[in-house]
Structure formats: structure tokens, C-alpha cells
Motif scaffolding. Structure first.
Motif, short mmCIF file in Angstrom:
data_model
loop_
_atom_site.label_atom_id
_atom_site.label_comp_id
_atom_site.label_asym_id
_atom_site.label_seq_id
_atom_site.Cartn_x
_atom_site.Cartn_y
_atom_site.Cartn_z
N LEU A 59 34.27 75.29 11.76
CA LEU A 59 33.98 74.58 13.01
C LEU A 59 33.92 73.06 12.83
O LEU A 59 33.67 72.34 13.79
CB LEU A 59 32.64 75.08 13.58
N GLY A 60 34.15 72.60 11.62
CA GLY A 60 34.16 71.17 11.39
C GLY A 60 32.79 70.53 11.49
O GLY A 60 32.67 69.34 11.85
N ILE A 61 31.75 71.29 11.21
CA ILE A 61 30.40 70.73 11.21
C ILE A 61 30.31 69.70 10.08
O ILE A 61 30.63 70.00 8.93
CB ILE A 61 29.35 71.84 11.05
N ARG A 62 29.90 68.51 10.41
CA ARG A 62 29.99 67.39 9.46
C ARG A 62 29.04 67.51 8.28
O ARG A 62 29.43 67.24 7.13
CB ARG A 62 29.71 66.07 10.20
N GLY A 63 27.80 67.91 8.53
CA GLY A 63 26.85 67.97 7.43
C GLY A 63 25.81 69.04 7.65
O GLY A 63 25.53 69.44 8.79
N CYS A 64 25.24 69.52 6.55
CA CYS A 64 24.24 70.57 6.63
C CYS A 64 23.17 70.35 5.57
O CYS A 64 23.48 70.27 4.38
CB CYS A 64 24.88 71.94 6.44
N ASP A 79 32.86 73.92 -2.45
CA ASP A 79 34.07 73.48 -3.16
C ASP A 79 33.78 72.59 -4.35
O ASP A 79 34.51 72.62 -5.34
CB ASP A 79 34.99 72.73 -2.18
N SER A 80 32.72 71.77 -4.28
CA SER A 80 32.42 70.86 -5.38
C SER A 80 30.98 70.39 -5.28
O SER A 80 30.36 70.43 -4.21
CB SER A 80 33.37 69.65 -5.37
N LEU A 81 30.45 69.96 -6.44
CA LEU A 81 29.06 69.52 -6.52
C LEU A 81 28.99 68.08 -7.01
O LEU A 81 29.66 67.71 -7.98
CB LEU A 81 28.26 70.40 -7.48
N ILE A 94 25.03 69.46 2.25
CA ILE A 94 26.46 69.75 2.22
C ILE A 94 27.17 68.78 3.15
O ILE A 94 26.75 68.60 4.30
CB ILE A 94 26.75 71.20 2.67
N VAL A 95 28.23 68.15 2.66
CA VAL A 95 29.04 67.26 3.48
C VAL A 95 30.44 67.86 3.61
O VAL A 95 31.07 68.20 2.60
CB VAL A 95 29.12 65.84 2.87
N ASN A 96 30.89 68.01 4.85
CA ASN A 96 32.19 68.61 5.14
C ASN A 96 33.20 67.51 5.46
O ASN A 96 33.08 66.83 6.48
CB ASN A 96 32.04 69.57 6.33
N THR A 97 34.19 67.36 4.59
CA THR A 97 35.25 66.38 4.81
C THR A 97 36.57 67.12 4.94
O THR A 97 37.15 67.59 3.96
CB THR A 97 35.33 65.38 3.64
N VAL A 98 37.01 67.30 6.17
CA VAL A 98 38.26 68.01 6.49
C VAL A 98 38.31 69.36 5.78
O VAL A 98 39.30 69.72 5.13
CB VAL A 98 39.49 67.14 6.14
N GLY A 99 37.22 70.11 5.89
CA GLY A 99 37.19 71.46 5.33
C GLY A 99 36.77 71.56 3.88
O GLY A 99 36.60 72.67 3.37
#
Length: 277
Positions: A59-64, A79-81, A94-99
Motif C-alpha cells: 500500500l506504499g505506507i511510508r513508515g511504521c 529487506d535490509s537493516l 521501518i521505512v518504505n522506499t518504493v517497496g
């Protein structure tokens, strides 16, 4: 930005917790409005962690923000730490950058910052009570900043010794008659709504002998332990300070914007219920 201006371009940030609170929601949304950002923040709980993490990506949620009991369980789904999370095997952001989901531990970052800003002798012996996710962040931050003379006090005979060994500290199952120059509470003792809300995290004599007292309990900010330390003129670091610093780090990661000290103070006061909406 008006609180009523949510639209199709609004970016969503969220939190995942077994018991969602209001601090993050109030803090982040207050700053979004103060800086005129097209963001909104909402707290959630879930019984389907994997589905929730997939939802962040899909859903492209930017951060959690991530709280217990999800801080370690979510790691295989990411995907990465960042080194802040990798160093302790625990995630709270968690930061979501284009998936692409990249995770941090801003509790760790906050402790590093607060330690750097508080003049404390690195040779000071300290006692840290607790062995959960926050205790791991605090102990690891102290280890990585040159504190060598520490004891982890935890009744859990699995997580306590494991944390002590990982950080190069001693482990004890109880406080007994120990003394230390710095006392750090990372347990629920003194927490609002808990069975030990009126209790000291350490015996009065230990507080009297200490030079620095840290209490990670954020609500109330003035726990019985902090109050006792203040009366004695000890240097203190409160859970509210830790909570605010880590939340600011999250805000910057999500938005790329750095609020002023005045904006941070106003948001923290609002989030703690000290000012009206």
C-alpha cells in the motif's frame, strides 16, 4: 496543513503494537500540522504480522513504528537493516522506499544521542534492570559508547545472561545489596496503569549512592524513581526524554524534515497531554 485536508496524495505512517498508545499518533500528527506536511499517522494492532508487513509494502505506507512483541519477529520479513537494528537484532522503525523496507532501531539511536549529550564517566559502574527489547537497545548503546563496567539485573535466566554475554557485562538475578554509580530501569516498575505504579525501581539506599538515574518508563514521565532521584539532586534521564528523541528520529526518517527544538517541545507536550489540541 489542516487536519481535515487528507486526500489521495496524503502519505500514511503507522505503528504496530500489541497495545497501541497515543504518544506516537499525537506527536507525529502535531508535527505534520506544524510543518504543513501532507502526512497522517495512525496506530494499529494486529494478529497477522506477516500480512501487516506485506500491507506496508503493497500500500506504499511510508513508515511504521514497531513495538513489542513484533520487534524481532518482523525482521525476516524486511529487506535490509540499519546498523542500529542489526547490532542488537531488534527493530522499532521501518521505512518504505518504493517497496524496499529498511529497518532501524531509534531507541538505540536515542540512547546514543542522550549519552553523548549527558556528561557521564565511561568508567562508571552501572546496573541495568530488564532484558527485553528496550533493555537490549540501552545495553548495546552503552557498550558501543565505551561503558564497560555494567551488570544486567534480570530474573529471566535465559534472556538476562544472553544480553549480558552479548554486551560483555555481568548478569545477576536480583539487586541484592549492590551499588552502582548509574542506575537504569528498563522494567515496568513505576509505569502508569501497572501493578507497581507507586514502587521504586531501586531501593532508596541505591538511589542515594548513585550519581545518575535513568528510567525508561515514559508514562508517567516523573516516575517514583525519577522523583526520588530529583529530590536527592541526582542527574536524571527520563523515559519521556528517550521517547521524544526516538520519535524525532522516526519523524526525520519518514519525512526528511527536521523540526526545530521549539516544535519538538510543543509536540512532546501535546503528546503527553500537557496541552490542549
Amino acid at each position: 496543513m489542516s487536519k481535515l485536508s487528507i486526500n489521495r496524495t496524503t502519505k500514511l505512517c503507522m505503528s504496530l503494537s500489541a497495545r497501541p498508545g497515543n504518544f506516537g499518533t499525537r506527536f507525529h500528527n502535531h508535527l505534520y500540522e506544524a510543518l504543513g506536511l501532507d502526512y497522517v499517522y495512525k496506530a494499529f494492532s494486529t494478529r497477522d504480522l506477516e500480512g501487516a508487513i506485506h500491507g506496508i509494502r503493497a500500500l506504499g505506507i511510508r513508515g511504521c513504528a514497531v513495538s513489542m512483541p513484533f520487534k524481532e519477529a518482523c525482521i525476516p520479513m524486511l529487506d535490509s537493516l540499519d546498523p542500529s537494528a542489526e547490532a542488537i537484532g531488534s527493530v522499532n522503525t521501518i521505512v518504505n522506499t518504493v517497496g524496499h523496507l529498511h529497518a532501524y532501531n531509534t531507541d538505540y539511536i536515542a540512547i546514543v544521542r542522550l549519552v553523548a549529550e549527558t556528561p557521564i564517566d565511561r568508567d562508571i559502574p552501572f546496573l541495568l534492570t530488564g532484558s527485553g527489547g528496550m533493555a537490549k537497545a540501552v545495553a548495546s548503546a552503552l557498550r558501543d559508547n565505551g561503558f564497560r563496567n555494567g551488570t544486567i539485573v534480570a530474573r529471566n535466566k535465559t534472556t538476562g545472561p544472553a544480553l549480558a554475554e552479548a554486551c560483555g557485562y555481568r548478569w545477576a538475578s536480583g539487586l541484592a545489596d549492590a551499588e552502582a554509580g548509574m542506575l537504569i530501569n528498563v522494567t515496568p516498575v513505576g509505569m502508569e496503569g501497572g501493578p507497581e505504579v507507586d514502587d521504586l525501581a531501586f531501593p532508596q539506599a541505591m538511589i542515594e549512592a548513585a550519581r545518575v538515574v535513568v528510567d525508561a518508563v515514559a508514562l508517567p514521565s516523573e516516575t517514583p524513581t525519577i522523583k526520588a532521584a530529583r529530590v536527592l539532586g541526582k542527574r536524571v534521564v527520563t523515559g519521556a526524554e528517550i521517547q521524544t528523541v526516538q520519535a524525532v528520529e522516526q519523524f526525520i526518517l519518514y519525512t526528511g524534515q527536521t523540526p526545530t527544538e521549539e516544535q519538538i517541545a510543543a509536540a512532546a507536550a501535546f503528546a503527553q497531554g500537557k496541552t490542549a489540541a
